[in-house]
Design an enzyme around this catalytic site. Structure first.
Site, PDB file in Angstrom:
ATOM      1  N   GLN A 189       0.503 -11.234  -3.331  1.00  0.00           N
ATOM      2  CA  GLN A 189      -0.893 -10.847  -3.162  1.00  0.00           C
ATOM      3  C   GLN A 189      -1.512 -10.419  -4.494  1.00  0.00           C
ATOM      4  O   GLN A 189      -0.829  -9.817  -5.323  1.00  0.00           O
ATOM      5  CB  GLN A 189      -1.011  -9.675  -2.182  1.00  0.00           C
ATOM      6  N   HIS A 203      -5.415  -1.168  -4.820  1.00  0.00           N
ATOM      7  CA  HIS A 203      -5.820  -0.019  -4.013  1.00  0.00           C
ATOM      8  C   HIS A 203      -6.608   0.925  -4.897  1.00  0.00           C
ATOM      9  O   HIS A 203      -6.161   1.291  -5.983  1.00  0.00           O
ATOM     10  CB  HIS A 203      -4.603   0.668  -3.403  1.00  0.00           C
ATOM     11  N   ASP A 208      -3.198  -7.827  -5.079  1.00  0.00           N
ATOM     12  CA  ASP A 208      -3.420  -6.641  -4.266  1.00  0.00           C
ATOM     13  C   ASP A 208      -3.833  -5.454  -5.132  1.00  0.00           C
ATOM     14  O   ASP A 208      -3.269  -5.251  -6.212  1.00  0.00           O
ATOM     15  CB  ASP A 208      -2.117  -6.300  -3.528  1.00  0.00           C
ATOM     16  N   HIS A 219      -8.248  -0.632   0.298  1.00  0.00           N
ATOM     17  CA  HIS A 219      -7.322  -1.756   0.139  1.00  0.00           C
ATOM     18  C   HIS A 219      -8.178  -2.996  -0.148  1.00  0.00           C
ATOM     19  O   HIS A 219      -9.119  -3.270   0.595  1.00  0.00           O
ATOM     20  CB  HIS A 219      -6.539  -2.019   1.427  1.00  0.00           C
ATOM     21  N   LYS A 278     -12.719  -3.301   7.935  1.00  0.00           N
ATOM     22  CA  LYS A 278     -12.621  -4.096   6.710  1.00  0.00           C
ATOM     23  C   LYS A 278     -13.782  -5.077   6.604  1.00  0.00           C
ATOM     24  O   LYS A 278     -14.336  -5.531   7.617  1.00  0.00           O
ATOM     25  CB  LYS A 278     -11.301  -4.851   6.652  1.00  0.00           C
ATOM     26  N   CYS A 290       0.790  -1.234   0.000  1.00  0.00           N
ATOM     27  CA  CYS A 290       0.000   0.000   0.000  1.00  0.00           C
ATOM     28  C   CYS A 290       0.827   1.292   0.000  1.00  0.00           C
ATOM     29  O   CYS A 290       0.490   2.210  -0.767  1.00  0.00           O
ATOM     30  CB  CYS A 290      -1.021  -0.011   1.132  1.00  0.00           C
ATOM     31  N   ARG A 342       7.138 -11.313   5.035  1.00  0.00           N
ATOM     32  CA  ARG A 342       6.836 -11.068   6.450  1.00  0.00           C
ATOM     33  C   ARG A 342       7.603 -12.074   7.296  1.00  0.00           C
ATOM     34  O   ARG A 342       7.620 -13.267   6.989  1.00  0.00           O
ATOM     35  CB  ARG A 342       5.328 -11.166   6.714  1.00  0.00           C
TER      36      ARG A 342
END
Length: 665
Positions: A404, A408, A406, A538, A492, A357, A386
């Protein structure tokens, strides 16, 4: 007298010291027998714990299954600890919580001949037998409040160094409680518990396995023995769970991944996946599917750096909130010239990105953005790292390196509900393409968070409104709100998928975030000519490719739909005279876009059929002299009896259609 209000609104006046069990008995003998605990002003408590003030009281019975299971599993954990200490004197106890389907307890095994002997699965039958003795004894479980110094002294005198350490570190002012089992054994615990060990069904639990675990989850600390068990309210529930476990074992993605030659993991790269060619074909099929979906939905794909300066992570807030889970690296050339330190004390720090992000905001900030440019939807197949503890890693389901799906969405305030509604529709279509049903949850603000209450009120209400607009806030979709479960920067929505054997997996999410654009100074020029903050949504659907593939392997039990199968057809020969024909058939299949291989080994056809069935190949095309002469194949489909004789052209037409992804059919 205390005024106790019952769920029906009636009020009973009772003397101080009255217990919920007393009130149950006063209502009637049936309830007195059925009541196992109580909710006092919403807090789950022991049935025998005296009432202290005017309260709202709800009696808990076995029909309140969630509470009943929590109590039973907690009690099974305590009985396990008592049994182990009875059988293995010198064992130290640490923690023993309940879990989603049972319980575990961590032990420091006794020292034998100067060494700790870890517990093994051979110890479990004896421990189970001792647990059943303790349950049969129907020992009262009694709560006591102790002074901190007395409790620490007690633990030290009994050689319980782990318990003494924990008691010393609990917050000042916190009430320290123990629970006695009869008058012989105690453990430090907040509770609550059932009234006695005899309230447990001795046939409703089973110890399942033993593993290592570090004290307090830190690999620098002592290694303990963790004993796992599953616990239920009755034997029928236990048997049903064990059947599910047996089926889950057959579907284990680690087992099937090896059998199907999809991937492997090894200690040279803890928590990172080595994808084999067949496994990576599945990845590529998913990636292509997702790209088509996000292209159609108006996203723009981007790619961002793996390593970013620590100052960026400080500004975003991740450095303070998330640093223990980040891989950090010095921003300087290591010293190899002499025996001095490898890295100097004044080195700047960088970190492998744990999420995408902040980098997407940096792309958004390039150039001036107008309100007419919004919404902007940036998508990335973003590789993240991570720093998960070694003991927490689990196949594809929990890794250190992951990618991901992912994205945004940067939008105006007036666009939020529509953007979230559109995402709900996209997620719905994708999950149904894979054969999943799902429930949807709203995770609300956690105790520790960024942003004002006003920001959170607004963000939570927008997500509620979007789900309502999508028609998903109904019991059919398992709509539920989860207090305290949101991220530190945003509430979320969560999608919980249900797989083929009834297990649930939290996968997709969308978060409405006003905090990060503020912290990283993102803005656009609004219609009034002033700079305004965009709202940042997100969102992910797969979550991560690694975990989603693991879920798919188990959901399909390795029997992928044809479009995802790494090998869609194998042409197997009965006799060597058909080898050339088999190769010709494979070439035609490949020309039609079907992933096909030959098997011309000098093996019996039954052996080949069995081997390819174990490898979960969906279509086996058997050919011999007759098929070569007639231009046909004998089609055997995975999971079906018998075979079908088809011309090569017909089988190609049939497989080519089935091999299309759902969005292309």
């Amino acid at each position: 007298m205390l005024k106790i209000t019952l769920p029906d609104g009636s009020v009973r006046e009772v003397a101080p010291g009255t217990t919920p069990a007393d009130i149950a008995a006063a209502i009637g003998p049936g309830l007195a027998k059925a009541a196992i605990a109580a909710r006092v002003d919403g807090e789950l408590r022991d049935i025998m714990r005296p009432l202290e003030q005017d309260s709202q009281l709800a009696l808990v019975t076995a029909k309140d299954e969630a509470d009943a299971l929590e109590l039973a599993r907690h009690d099974f954990a305590h009985v396990l600890a008592e049994a182990v200490q009875a059988l293995f004197p010198g064992t130290q106890i640490t923690f023993g919580p309940s879990t989603d389907d049972g319980f575990y307890y961590d032990f420091a095994p006794p020292v034998i001949e100067g060494k700790h002997r870890p517990f093994t699965e051979e110890d479990l039958p004896a421990i189970e037998a001792k647990m059943r003795e303790i349950i049969a004894a129907n020992k009262p479980l009694r709560r006591e409040v102790w002074k901190r110094e007395e409790l620490i002294a007690r633990w030290k005198s009994e050689g319980e160094t782990f318990k003494a350490e924990w008691a010393a570190e609990l917050p000042e002012g916190e009430e320290l409680t123990v629970y006695w089992s009869g008058n012989e054994w105690l453990d430090m615990c907040r509770g609550p518990h059932l009234a006695s060990t005899g309230k447990l069904d001795p046939a409703a639990f089973k110890l399942t396995r033993v593993s290592g675990a570090y004290w307090r989850g830190d690999q620098k600390n002592a290694m303990l023995s963790r004993v796992y068990g599953t616990g239920w309210l009755n034997k029928k529930q236990l048997d049903a769970h064990l059947t599910r476990l047996e089926e889950a074992g057959k579907r284990d993605h680690r087992k099937l991944g090896a059998e199907m030659d999809l991937f492997h993991l090894q200690q040279e790269a803890h928590g990172s996946v080595f994808w084999h060619p067949k496994g990576y074909l599945i990845w590529r099929a998913l990636e292509a599917y997702m790209r088509r979906a996000i292209d159609d939905a108006g996203y723009r794909e981007v790619k961002t750096p793996q390593v970013m300066d620590a100052r960026q992570w400080e500004q975003s807030g991740h450095w303070g909130k998330y640093r223990e889970n980040m891989f950090v690296i010095p921003d300087e050339v290591p010293n190899v010239a002499d025996e001095g330190p490898l890295v100097s004390d004044d080195a700047d720090w960088m970190a492998l990105k744990p999420m995408n992000c902040p980098a997407h905001i940096l792309i958004f900030k390039q150039g001036i953005k107008s309100y007419r440019d919004l919404p902007l939807r940036f998508y990335e197949n973003g590789c993240c790292h991570r720093n998960e503890p070694h003991g927490a890693l689990h196949g594809l389901m929990r890794v250190r390196q992951f990618t991901q799906d992912d994205a945004h969405i940067f939008c105006r305030e007036d666009q939020i509900v529509e953007e979230v509604r559109a995402f709900c529709a996209l997620a719905d279509r994708i999950y149904k393409d894979f054969g999943f049903t799902y429930s949807i949850k709203l995770a609300l603000r956690p105790e520790k968070r960024f942003g004002t209450d006003e920001m959170w009120d607004k963000a939570e209400e927008e997500l509620r409104n979007a789900v309502a607009a999508a028609g998903l806030n109904t019991p059919e979709y398992g709509w539920e709100e989860l207090p305290g479960e949101g991220a530190f920067y945003a509430p979320k929505l969560e999608w919980h998928l249900t797989d083929a054997i009834g297990r649930t997996w939290q996968v997709g999410t969308i978060q409405s975030d006003r905090v990060l654009p503020e912290r990283l100074d993102a803005s656009y020029v609004a219609e009034d000519g002033e700079r305004h903050r965009p709202v940042m949504l997100h969102r992910a659907i797969f979550g991560s490719y690694e975990r989603f593939i693991g879920i798919l392997i188990e959901h399909y039990a390795g029997k992928f739909p044809l479009w995802l199968a790494p090998v869609q057809a194998v042409v197997a020969t009965i006799v060597s005279d058909a080898d050339g024909y088999a190769q010709t058939v494979v070439e035609k299949l490949r020309a039609a876009g079907i992933r096909a291989e030959t098997d011309v080994r000098n093996e019996k056809i039954n052996y080949k059929v069995r081997e390819h069935s174990l490898a979960k190949v969906p279509n086996l095309l058997v050919v011999g002299r007759r098929e070569a002469d007639e231009g046909t194949v004998a089609l055997r489909e995975l999971g079906k009896e018998g075979q079908t004789i088809l011309s090569v052209e017909d089988v190609i037409a049939r497989l080519a259609k089935e091999a299309l992804a759902p969005d292309m059919q």
